[in-house]
Motif scaffolding. Structure first.
Motif, mmCIF file in Angstrom:
data_model
loop_
_atom_site.group_PDB
_atom_site.id
_atom_site.type_symbol
_atom_site.label_atom_id
_atom_site.label_comp_id
_atom_site.label_asym_id
_atom_site.label_seq_id
_atom_site.Cartn_x
_atom_site.Cartn_y
_atom_site.Cartn_z
ATOM 1 N N GLN A 87 0.836 -1.212 0.000
ATOM 2 C CA GLN A 87 0.000 0.000 0.000
ATOM 3 C C GLN A 87 0.864 1.251 0.000
ATOM 4 O OE1 GLN A 87 -2.589 0.210 3.317
ATOM 5 N NE2 GLN A 87 -4.080 -1.179 2.410
ATOM 6 N N PHE A 88 1.887 1.178 0.816
ATOM 7 C CA PHE A 88 2.790 2.315 0.956
ATOM 8 C C PHE A 88 3.449 2.628 -0.384
ATOM 9 C CE2 PHE A 88 6.898 4.131 2.126
ATOM 10 C CZ PHE A 88 6.481 5.147 2.954
ATOM 11 N N VAL A 89 3.883 1.550 -1.058
ATOM 12 C CA VAL A 89 4.499 1.733 -2.375
ATOM 13 C C VAL A 89 3.498 2.358 -3.338
ATOM 14 C CG1 VAL A 89 5.500 0.524 -4.350
ATOM 15 C CG2 VAL A 89 6.126 -0.139 -2.036
ATOM 16 N N GLY A 90 2.236 1.824 -3.302
ATOM 17 C CA GLY A 90 1.200 2.353 -4.176
ATOM 18 C C GLY A 90 0.989 3.845 -3.960
ATOM 19 N N GLU A 92 3.012 5.955 -2.718
ATOM 20 C CA GLU A 92 4.204 6.691 -3.105
ATOM 21 C C GLU A 92 4.208 6.912 -4.616
ATOM 22 O OE1 GLU A 92 7.922 4.850 -1.990
ATOM 23 O OE2 GLU A 92 8.145 6.474 -0.537
ATOM 24 N N ARG A 93 3.826 5.835 -5.355
ATOM 25 C CA ARG A 93 3.793 5.936 -6.817
ATOM 26 C C ARG A 93 2.784 6.998 -7.247
ATOM 27 N NH1 ARG A 93 4.629 0.113 -8.478
ATOM 28 N NH2 ARG A 93 6.887 -0.036 -8.186
ATOM 29 N N ARG A 94 1.599 6.936 -6.614
ATOM 30 C CA ARG A 94 0.550 7.852 -7.032
ATOM 31 C C ARG A 94 0.983 9.299 -6.829
ATOM 32 N NH1 ARG A 94 -4.179 6.097 -3.879
ATOM 33 N NH2 ARG A 94 -3.148 4.101 -3.986
ATOM 34 N N ARG A 95 1.678 9.492 -5.697
ATOM 35 C CA ARG A 95 2.064 10.852 -5.400
ATOM 36 C C ARG A 95 3.175 11.341 -6.299
ATOM 37 N NH1 ARG A 95 1.611 13.054 0.478
ATOM 38 N NH2 ARG A 95 -0.214 11.793 0.165
ATOM 39 N N ASP A 96 4.045 10.433 -6.636
ATOM 40 C CA ASP A 96 5.240 10.827 -7.380
ATOM 41 C C ASP A 96 5.489 9.806 -8.479
ATOM 42 O OD1 ASP A 96 7.577 11.858 -8.241
ATOM 43 O OD2 ASP A 96 8.769 11.183 -6.528
ATOM 44 N N PRO A 97 4.788 9.928 -9.619
ATOM 45 C CA PRO A 97 4.833 8.896 -10.652
ATOM 46 C C PRO A 97 6.237 8.652 -11.203
ATOM 47 C CG PRO A 97 3.153 10.549 -11.126
ATOM 48 C CD PRO A 97 3.983 11.077 -10.019
ATOM 49 N N ALA A 98 7.075 9.621 -11.063
ATOM 50 C CA ALA A 98 8.414 9.462 -11.624
ATOM 51 C C ALA A 98 9.217 8.406 -10.873
ATOM 52 C CB ALA A 98 9.150 10.800 -11.580
ATOM 53 N N ALA A 99 8.912 8.257 -9.619
ATOM 54 C CA ALA A 99 9.734 7.360 -8.810
ATOM 55 C C ALA A 99 9.476 5.890 -9.148
ATOM 56 C CB ALA A 99 9.461 7.597 -7.331
ATOM 57 N N ARG D 178 -3.328 7.670 14.296
ATOM 58 C CA ARG D 178 -3.911 7.004 13.145
ATOM 59 C C ARG D 178 -2.921 6.918 11.976
ATOM 60 N NH1 ARG D 178 -8.051 10.651 11.689
ATOM 61 N NH2 ARG D 178 -8.547 10.518 13.887
ATOM 62 N N ALA D 179 -2.986 5.795 11.266
ATOM 63 C CA ALA D 179 -2.126 5.632 10.099
ATOM 64 C C ALA D 179 -2.599 6.556 8.987
ATOM 65 C CB ALA D 179 -2.131 4.189 9.635
ATOM 66 N N GLN D 180 -1.704 6.750 8.016
ATOM 67 C CA GLN D 180 -1.974 7.649 6.911
ATOM 68 C C GLN D 180 -3.263 7.282 6.175
ATOM 69 O OE1 GLN D 180 0.161 10.036 6.312
ATOM 70 N NE2 GLN D 180 -0.989 10.891 4.633
ATOM 71 N N GLN D 181 -3.401 6.002 5.924
ATOM 72 C CA GLN D 181 -4.528 5.556 5.118
ATOM 73 C C GLN D 181 -5.139 4.384 5.858
ATOM 74 O OE1 GLN D 181 -3.555 3.471 1.571
ATOM 75 N NE2 GLN D 181 -5.075 4.549 0.368
ATOM 76 N N SER D 182 -6.451 4.360 5.999
ATOM 77 C CA SER D 182 -7.042 3.244 6.728
ATOM 78 C C SER D 182 -6.858 1.988 5.884
ATOM 79 C CB SER D 182 -8.516 3.505 6.988
ATOM 80 O OG SER D 182 -9.246 3.311 5.825
ATOM 81 N N SER D 183 -6.594 0.906 6.576
ATOM 82 C CA SER D 183 -6.259 -0.302 5.840
ATOM 83 C C SER D 183 -6.877 -1.502 6.539
ATOM 84 C CB SER D 183 -4.741 -0.430 5.764
ATOM 85 O OG SER D 183 -4.349 -1.749 5.996
ATOM 86 N N GLY D 184 -7.490 -2.357 5.743
ATOM 87 C CA GLY D 184 -8.129 -3.545 6.312
ATOM 88 C C GLY D 184 -7.123 -4.437 7.001
ATOM 89 N N ALA D 185 -5.946 -4.573 6.370
ATOM 90 C CA ALA D 185 -4.926 -5.455 6.941
ATOM 91 C C ALA D 185 -4.526 -4.979 8.325
ATOM 92 C CB ALA D 185 -3.716 -5.496 6.020
ATOM 93 N N LEU D 186 -4.339 -3.666 8.439
ATOM 94 C CA LEU D 186 -3.911 -3.117 9.721
ATOM 95 C C LEU D 186 -4.990 -3.333 10.782
ATOM 96 C CD1 LEU D 186 -2.062 -1.571 11.504
ATOM 97 C CD2 LEU D 186 -2.864 0.549 10.508
ATOM 98 N N ARG D 187 -6.256 -3.104 10.361
ATOM 99 C CA ARG D 187 -7.328 -3.264 11.339
ATOM 100 C C ARG D 187 -7.414 -4.716 11.810
ATOM 101 N NH1 ARG D 187 -11.730 -0.615 8.941
ATOM 102 N NH2 ARG D 187 -10.209 1.060 8.794
ATOM 103 N N LEU D 188 -7.255 -5.623 10.855
ATOM 104 C CA LEU D 188 -7.294 -7.042 11.207
ATOM 105 C C LEU D 188 -6.178 -7.359 12.212
ATOM 106 C CD1 LEU D 188 -8.666 -9.764 10.518
ATOM 107 C CD2 LEU D 188 -6.737 -10.175 8.980
#
Lengths: 99, 111, 93, 310, 502
Positions: A87-90, A92-99, D178-188
Motif C-alpha cells: 500500500q505504501f508503495v502504491g 508513493e507511486r501515485r504521489r510521485d509517478p516518476a519514482a 492514526r495511520a496515513q490511510q485506513s487499511s483492512g490489513a492493519l485493522r485485522l
C-alpha cells in the motif's frame, strides 16, 4: 532418534533454502513489489520449515507450543507487513509517478 | 586468546565512537537523538561484556550488570521520548534547529 | 546435532545479513523497511535455532517478542507522509 | 566454538550503525537504528543476557522505532540545506572518537583475572527470597532503590512530555496515532494481535520471577499492543486529565512504595521483605509496575496533548 | 571481594525518608486532583526541612556518618545511603533554599479558581519535589549506579522546568540542556561500566579500598569527570547553561543555579577524593583548575556585556562555578593531615554554600524586578529601587558575596581559597580570584547603578509585589552575608564521617 534428527536437518535445511531464496530475491529483483513477494516467501516458507524442523527437538510441550505460536505470529506479521508495504508503495507511486 | 566477550567489547567501543561522532556532528536534533541511542547501546554492551565475563556460581552471566542495563535502557527510552517531544514542540513554535538566535536578542520580560 | 543447529544459525545470520545491502541501496523507504523485516524474522529464526541448540528455552521468548513486534516497524512506517523525501540537510561522508 | 559468527554479527551491527549515522534521510536513519536494535538483541543472546535481549527486542524493535518514526512523520519535510560541517571539524571529531574507541578497546581486550563479578554474592543470597531469576532479584530486592527511582524517572518523563502541551489543550488528548490511510490489513492485525500480545505480556511478567522476563519486558509488550490498537484507529489516545489514567500511571510506584515502607513493620526496614512472603510481594509489585509501565510508555509515545479537553 | 562494612545506624531511617518524602508528595500531587498541588507541597516542604535538620543534628550528635543499608543487602550487592558532615550540610542548604523558593512561588503557581487544573502549578510543584528527591539521593548515594539514576532523576526534573512557559527560546534551551545532560550521563555510565569490569563493584567505599592506578581506572574516572563537567557547566561545556537558566521562571532559575549544577560538582568531588587512587593526579587537578580559571575570567567578561539581567546572572553562575574547581590543586598541595582539614577544602565548600544562597536570592530578586517593571533589560532598570526597594537591596547584598567583599560568605570563601593558593604558590589562581572579584564587582554595580537611578518620567510599576515575597529574597541574601561571620579555619563538621586515605 536418528530419524528425528534427520528430519530436523532436512526441514531446517529446507527453511534455510527458502531464506536464501528470499534474500537473493530481495537483492536481485528489479522492482519493489517483486522484492516484497520474495521476502514474503522467505518469511512464510523459510520460517515455517525451520519451526517444523525444530518441533521434534523441543524439550517440553510448552516450548513446542511457543514454537507454533511464534510461527503463527510471523505469518500474521508477514501478511500484514506485506500488505502495508505494498500500500505504501502504491501511495508513493501515485504521489510521485516518476519514482 | 580472544574470547566471545572481547569481540563484543570491540563492538561496544565501535558503537560508542560511531554514536559520539553522530552526536557531535549532526546539526539536527532528531539525528542527535538517534546517535545518542547508538552511544547508549554501546555503553550497555560494555556492561554486557562485564556481565558475560563475570558468569559464575551457576549463572551464565553476572546478573548485577544485566539489571543495570535494563534500568539504563528504560532511562534511555524516557530520554528519547522527552527529546522527541521537545523537538516536535520546537517545530510547532517555529524554530527548525537548535542553532539558537543569540540570547541577547531575545527581548521580553522573563518569568 | 547441536553443531548443525549452531551452524544453521550462523549461516542464517550471514544470509539475512546480506539483506543489509538492500537496506543501504534502497532506493525507496519500502525497500529499506523490507530489509528490516527480513532481519526481524531472520533474527527470530536464529533465536529459535540457538534456543534449541543451547537448551536455554528462555531464548524462545525472544523469538516470541520479535515475532509479535515484527510488523510494528512496517505499521509505523505508514504513519509517515508517503512519498516525501525528508532530507534533513545532513551530508556526512 | 569458533568466533566467526560473533565477528560477523559485530560487523553487521557496526555496518548498520555507520549507515545510520551517515545516511542523509532521517527516516532511513530510523530504519537503520531499528535494524541495529534487532541485531543487538541477538548480541545480547550471545552475551548470555536473555533478560536484556528481551528488553532490547521489545524496545529497539518496538517502542523506540515507533517513537522515532512517528517523530519523522510529524516533522515537516525541509529542503536539503547543505550544512556540511567544516572538514577540519569532522576530521577532528573523527580523530577524537577514534581515540576514545581505541582507549575503550584497549581496556576491554585485557580482561582482569579473576573476573570481577558479583554473581557469587547474588547467588548466595537468592535462597532467602524463593525467586529463580537472578536479574529480577537484583532489580526488585538487592537494588530495589534503583528500580523504584527509575520508575519515578518514568513518571517525571511523562510529566516533562505533558509540560509541552500548549496552554489551551491542557487536559486534552494527545494527537491521534492514526495511520496515513485506513487499511483492512492493519485493522485485522489490531484485532487479532492484541489478545495474543496481552497473554504474552502477562506471561513475561509472571514468568519473570523465575525465568528471564519481567516487568519491563512485559510492560513494553502491553504498551505496544495498546499503541497498535491506537494506530489502527480502533481507539483514540485518552485525555491526560482522566483520573483513571493518572491512577494507572502511579499505581506501580505507589505499590512499590507501600511495599517498601511496609518493610519497616513486617521486615528489617525499607524495601526489605520477610522471607516467607518475599515472592508474593515481589510478584504483586511487578504486576503493578508492569501495568504502570505499559500506560506510561504508551502515553510517552503518544506525546503531549494536542486537542482541547471535551 | 572486601566487604565495605556498612551498618544501619540509629537515625538511618531518616535518610530513606529524606529521599522518599518528596516522591510521596510528587505522586500525591499527580494523583489527587491538582487543585491541591500547592497545599500538598506546603506540607512536604517543612517536613523535608525538618528531616534535613534532624539528619544534620544526628551527624553532629554522634560525630559519625549516619548510614542506612537498604533492604539489609550489604553493598556492593545492595545499596547504602550515608550522610556525612558534608552531605548533611548540603541537604540542609537544599531544604532551606527549596523552602524559600516555595514561599516565593506561593501564589504565582496556584490554580486559577475557574479551572479544575492548570498546567503550570502541577508541573512546577511536581518537578520541584522530584528535584528535591534527586538532590538528596545525590548527596546520600554511595553506589555509582545509584548515583547515575539520581542524576537522571535530576535531569528529568530540571529540563521541563526550563521550558515551563513554553516560549520558543525556552524550548530550544531545554532541548540543548537535555542533549548536554544526556552526553554527560552517557560518559558517566561508560566510566561506571569500565569500573565495574575492573573491580566488580560500584560501591564507593569498596572502590576506595581496591582502586589502583591502571589504564581502566584512569580512563573510567576521566570519562566520568568529563561527563559531570558537562552537567556542571564548566568552561568550555557551559554553553547550555545561560539560555536555560535565564529562560526558566525566576523560582526555577534560582533552584537550577543554586542547587542543580552543584550536584554534579559534588560528585566530582567525591570521585576525586573518595574513589580515585590517592594521591590524585597532579596534572588532572591543574587542568580542572585551569578550566575553572577560564570559566571565571571568560564568563565574567561575558556577563558584563549582557543586555538582560537574568542572562547576566546566569553567566555569573558559570563564573562562580569556576571557583569550585580551583579546589583540586589547592587541596592536593596542602600540607594538612587530610584533605578535609585543609583550608582549600573548607573554602570550596563555603563557596558552594554561599554562592547557592546568593544566587538564589539574585535570581528571585531579578524575577521580582522583572515582574514589577515588565522587562529585565539592564539599561532600562531606572526606578526599580522605588518599585521593589527590598529586592534591589537583596540583589546588592547577594552581590557582595559574588564579589567577595566583606562581610559575606563569598568573602570568607574567596579569602580561604586565596590563602590556600598563596600558601601553595599557585599564583595563577591568586590572580584569577582577584580578577574575578573585580569583574563581578563591575557587573553587580552596573545593575545597581541603573536600578538606583531616578525613574524616567511616566514610570509606573506593572504589578504590586506582596511584601512577603520580597522578604524571602532578602532573607536568602542576608543568610549569604551572615556566612561571612564564620571563623576563618577548617570546620570540623565538614570532616565528620569522611574516611579515606591520608
Amino acid at each position: 532418534m536418528i530419524l528425528v534428527d534427520m528430519f530436523t536437518m532436512a526441514a531446517v535445511g529446507a527453511g534455510m533454502f527458502f531464506f536464501l531464496a528470499g534474500t537473493v530475491g530481495l537483492l536481485r529483483f528489479p522492482d519493489t513489489l517483486s522484492r516484497l513477494h520474495a521476502l514474503t516467501k522467505a518469511d512464510n516458507l523459510g520460517f515455517g520449515f525451520i519451526v517444523l524442523g525444530l518441533l521434534p527437538q523441543s524439550p517440553d510441550v510448552l516450548s513446542g507450543l511457543k514454537l507454533v505460536v511464534v510461527w503463527l505470529l510471523v505469518q500474521l506479521a508477514a501478511a500484514t507487513a506485506g500488505q502495508l508495504i505494498a500500500q505504501f508503495v502504491g501511495l508513493e507511486r501515485r504521489r510521485d509517478p516518476a519514482a | 586468546m580472544i574470547g566471545t566477550a572481547t569481540v563484543y567489547g570491540l563492538c561496544a567501543s565501535g558503537l560508542v565512537a560511531i554514536g559520539l561522532y553522530g552526536l557531535v556532528l549532526h546539526p539536527t536534533p532528531l539525528r542527535k537523538v538517534i546517535a545518542f541511542n547508538l552511544l547508549g547501546s554501546g555503553t550497555f554492551v560494555l556492561f554486557g561484556v562485564a556481565a558475560r565475563r563475570g558468569g559464575a556460581a551457576g549463572f551464565l552471566a553476572d546478573p548485577v550488570p544485566q539489571a543495570m542495563v535494563i534500568t539504563g535502557i528504560v532511562v534511555a527510552f524516557a530520554s528519547t521520548a522527552l527529546a522527541v517531544a521537545l523537538l516536535l514542540r520546537l517545530q510547532e513554535t517555529g524554530a527548525s534547529s537548535i542553532e539558537t538566535t543569540p540570547p541577547e536578542q531575545q527581548d521580553n520580560g522573563a518569568s | 546435532m547441536i553443531d548443525f543447529l549452531y551452524g544453521a544459525a550462523a549461516l542464517l545470520l550471514l544470509l539475512t545479513g546480506l539483506g543489509l545491502a538492500r537496506m543501504m541501496w534502497g532506493p525507496a523507504p519500502a525497500d529499506r523497511m523490507m530489509a528490516a523485516q527480513l532481519l526481524g524474522t531472520g533474527g527470530g529464526a536464529i533465536a529459535l535455532l540457538i534456543a534449541t541448540a543451547s537448551g536455554i528455552t528462555a531464548i524462545i521468548d525472544i523469538a516470541l517478542v520479535l515475532a509479535l513486534l515484527a510488523a510494528f516497524a512496517a505499521v509505523a512506517l505508514t504513519l509517515g507522509e508517503p512519498g516525501t523525501k525528508q532530507p534533513d540537510g545532513q551530508a556526512n561522508p | 566454538m569458533t568466533l566467526l559468527p560473533d565477528l560477523a554479527l559485530v560487523l553487521l551491527i557496526l555496518t548498520a550503525a555507520v549507515w545510520t549515522v551517515a545516511v542523509r534521510d532521517r527516516r532511513d536513519a530510523v530504519i537503520g537504528f531499528i535494524v541495529v536494535g534487532l541485531l543487538l538483541s541477538l548480541a545480547w543472546v550471545r552475551l548470555n543476557a536473555v533478560d536484556v535481549a528481551l528488553t532490547e527486542a521489545a524496545i529497539g524493535g518496538g517502542a523506540t522505532g515507533l517513537l522515532l518514526l512517528r517523530a519523522c512523520a510529524r516533522l515537516v519535510p525541509r529542503p536539503a540545506e547543505s550544512v556540511l560541517p567544516h572538514p577540519a571539524m569532522w576530521i577532528l571529531t573523527g580523530l577524537l572518537c577514534s581515540v576514545i574507541a581505541a582507549g575503550l578497546a584497549a581496556i576491554v581486550v585485557m580482561p582482569v583475572e579473576p573476573p570481577a563479578t558479583l554473581a557469587p554474592e547474588a547467588a548466595a543470597n537468592m535462597g532467602e527470597l524463593g525467586l529463580g531469576n537472578p536479574v529480577t532479584v537484583v532489580l526488585l530486592a538487592y537494588r530495589a532503590l534503583d528500580t523504584l527511582l527509575e520508575k519515578v524517572v518514568l513518571v517525571l518523563a511523562l510529566i516533562g512530555v505533558w509540560t509541552l502541551t500548549p496552554e489551551q489543550f491542557w487536559g486534552g488528548a494527545p494527537a491521534s496515532l492514526r495511520a496515513q490511510q485506513s487499511s483492512g490489513a492493519l485493522r485485522l492485525l489490531a484485532q487479532v494481535l492484541p489478545p495474543v500480545g496481552v497473554v504474552i505480556g502477562v506471561y513475561l511478567v509472571w514468568n519473570g520471577a523465575d525465568h528471564p522476563g519481567g516487568t519491563f519486558q512485559g510492560g513494553t509488550v502491553l504498551a505496544a499492543m495498546w499503541l497498535l490498537v491506537m494506530m489502527a484507529d480502533l481507539r483514540e489516545p485518552p485525555e491526560i486529565r482522566l483520573h483513571t489514567l493518572r491512577l494507572l500511571v502511579i499505581l506501580g510506584p505507589v505499590v512499590f512504595l507501600v511495599a517498601g515502607f511496609a518493610g519497616f513493620w513486617i521486615a528489617n526496614g525499607f524495601l526489605s521483605y520477610p522471607p516467607a512472603f518475599a515472592k508474593p510481594i515481589i510478584v504483586i509489585v511487578e504486576a503493578a509496575l508492569a501495568l504502570s509501565i505499559a500506560v506510561i510508555l504508551g502515553m510517552l509515545v503518544a506525546g503531549p496533548a494536542a486537542r482541547a479537553p471535551r | 571481594m572486601m566487604p565495605a562494612g556498612y551498618a544501619t545506624s540509629e537515625g538511618g531511617a531518616l535518610l530513606v525518608i529524606a529521599v522518599m518524602l518528596p516522591i510521596v508528595g510528587m505522586i500525591a500531587i499527580f494523583a489527587l486532583g491538582l487543585r491541591r498541588a500547592e497545599r500538598i507541597a506546603f506540607i512536604i516542604l517543612p517536613g523535608g526541612l525538618f528531616i534535613a535538620l534532624a539528619i544534620a543534628a544526628e551527624v553532629a550528635r554522634t560525630g559519625a556518618a549516619v548510614t542506612y543499608v537498604l533492604g539489609g543487602w550489604q553493598p556492593p550487592l545492595g545499596i547504602a545511603l550515608q550522610a556525612d558532615g558534608l552531605s548533611a550540610t548540603l541537604m540542609v542548604l537544599t531544604a532551606l533554599i527549596l523552602c524559600a523558593v516555595g514561599l516565593f512561588a506561593r501564589g504565582t503557581f496556584s490554580t486559577p479558581p475557574d479551572m479544575s487544573e492548570a498546567r503550570r502549578p502541577m508541573v512546577f510543584w511536581t518537578l520541584m519535589l522530584g528535584l528535591w528527591s534527586a538532590l538528596n539521593t545525590v548527596f546520600l548515594g554511595q553506589d555509582l549506579f545509584n548515583l547515575f539514576v539520581a542524576l537522571e532523576l535530576l535531569t528529568f526534573s530540571a529540563v521541563p522546568l526550563v521550558c515551563l512557559d513554553g516560549r520558543r527560546e525556552t524550548v530550544q534551551a531545554a532541548l540543548r540542556y537535555l542533549l548536554f545532560a544526556l552526553i554527560g550521563s552517557v560518559f558517566y555510565l561508560l566510566g561506571a561500566a569500565l569500573l565495574y569490569g575492573a573491580y566488580g563493584t560500584l560501591d564507593m567505599a569498596g572502590l576506595r579500598l581496591q582502586a589502583h592506578y591502571n589504564p581502566a581506572t584512569s580512563v573510567a574516572l576521566g570519562l566520568m569527570i568529563v561527563g559531570l563537567m558537562a552537567k556542571a557547566a564548566l568552561f568550555p561545556l557551559h554553553l547550555w547553561l545561560p539560555p536555560a537558566h535565564a529562560g526558566a521562571p525566576a523560582a526555577a532559575s534560582a533552584v537550577l543555579s543554586a542547587l542543580v549544577v552543584k550536584a554534579p560538582f559534588f560528585l566530582i568531588l567525591r570521585l576525586w577524593f573518595d574513589v580515585a587512587p590517592q594521591p590524585g593526579n597532579q596534572l588532572a587537578a591543574q587542568m580542572l583548575a585551569w578550566l575553572g580559571i577560564f570559566s571565571i575570567v571568560f564568563c565574567s567578561i561575558i556577563a558584563l556585556r549582557q543586555v538582560r539581567l537574568k542572562l547576566m546572572i546566569a553567566y555569573s553562575t558559570v563564573a562562580q562555578i569556576g571557583y569550585l574547581f580551583l579546589v583540586f590543586p589547592l587541596v592536593m598541595a596542602s600540607d594538612a593531615p587530610s584533605a578535609w582539614q585543609s583550608i582549600g577544602w573548607t573554602g570550596g565548600v563555603l563557596q558552594l554554600v554561599s554562592h547557592a544562597l546568593a544566587k538564589a536570592s539574585m535570581f528571585l530578586a531579578a524575577g521580582l524586578i522583572a515582574e514589577a517593571l515588565g522587562h529585565d533589560r539592564i539599561d532600562n532598570l531606572n526606578g526599580a529601587v522605588t518599585a521593589v526597594p527590598i529586592s534591589v537591596a537583596a540583589f546588592g547584598l547577594a552581590g557582595l558575596s559574588l564579589m567577595g567583599l566583606p562581610p559575606s560568605g563569598g568573602f570568607v570563601a574567596k579569602l580561604m581559597l586565596l590563602t590556600a593558593a598563596t600558601e601553595t604558590a599557585n599564583w595563577w589562581i591568586v590572580a584569577a580570584i582577584l580578577v574575578g572579584g573585580i569583574l563581578a564587582a563591575s557587573y553587580v554595580f552596573r545593575v545597581l547603578g541603573r536600578a538606583m537611578a531616578a525613574p524616567k518620567i511616566g514610570f509606573k510599576t506593572l504589578a504590586h509585589i506582596p511584601l512577603y515575597r520580597e522578604l524571602v529574597v532578602l532573607g536568602l541574601a542576608i543568610s549569604a552575608v551572615v556566612l561571612g561571620f564564620v571563623p576563618l579555619q577548617p570546620f570540623a563538621f565538614l570532616g565528620i564521617g569522611r574516611v579515606g586515605l591520608p
